[in-house]
Design an enzyme around this catalytic site. Sequence first.
Site, PDB file in Angstrom:
ATOM      1  N   ASP A 153      48.670  50.687  32.554  1.00 31.42           N
ATOM      2  CA  ASP A 153      49.623  49.553  32.568  1.00 31.42           C
ATOM      3  C   ASP A 153      50.903  50.190  32.811  1.00 31.42           C
ATOM      4  OD1 ASP A 153      50.590  47.273  32.404  1.00 31.42           O
ATOM      5  OD2 ASP A 153      50.730  47.138  30.309  1.00 31.42           O
TER       6      ASP A 153
ATOM      7  N   ASN B 176      44.311  39.342  37.595  1.00 26.60           N
ATOM      8  CA  ASN B 176      45.527  39.638  38.461  1.00 26.60           C
ATOM      9  C   ASN B 176      45.274  39.004  39.922  1.00 26.60           C
ATOM     10  OD1 ASN B 176      44.844  43.369  37.375  1.00 26.60           O
ATOM     11  ND2 ASN B 176      46.278  41.987  36.719  1.00 26.60           N
TER      12      ASN B 176
END
Length: 259
Positions: A28, A76
Amino acid sequence: MALFKTKTNLSTVQAQLKIPEHIAIIMDGNGRWAKRRLMPRIAGHKTAMNTVKKITIAANDLGVKVLTLYAFSTENWSRPSDEVNFLMQLPIDFFNDFVPELVKNNIQVQVMGNVDGLPKGTQIAVKNAINQTVQGTGMILNFALNYGGQVEIIEATKAIAQQVADGEISPSDIDANIFSKALQTANLGILAAPDLMIRTSGELRLSNFMPYQAAYTELYFTDVLWPDYTADNLVEAIESFTLRDRRFGGLNDKYESES
């Protein structure tokens, strides 16, 4: 933490640490890394690809048996289309460039997630990488690609329900072993559950990553953004893991003597 010396010498570090057999990483912070540099988000993703290469080799050198990387989640897809398109191109570029080194290091590529839901070119790149590294007997580099933990559990439940409907098993037969075999990590066998899960960028959640498998996984959170993540950062996480007392709900002699 500085309890262990010579972090950059991984062979020395390996002798000092308790190396997790399976490490999972939530990679991340790519977008924030780019934003801080006044760059487009895709620049962060591109740099992150080089970090994947470095951490893969470092983990392999340390003796990790499975490295699972959360590359693209089912959520996503909601990102801007130009970013999604770039992310779908990344596996193509990554494998075209990195597979020879993976083969050289005896690393085998595996993928969990809905590969058939990816663009055709990405599917081909993924399947080629799997086929080209299938003879690898060293570390497994396992990508979670178009993966969602809740979807995985739902699909496993459907598969088991179908087995019951077909008369292959009865409801009373269903146990942890049967359920684990229906999950996307079944091919990892006894290594399916991560020993250590790392999340970069300072976020403190699992974000739908391996919720079933991570029931007793040791969690490690760091503020380092993924594009800046190094082998030394990986060693720091393993240092923390080494010092932890994993009891899996029970007690051990050390705990009882100190209580």
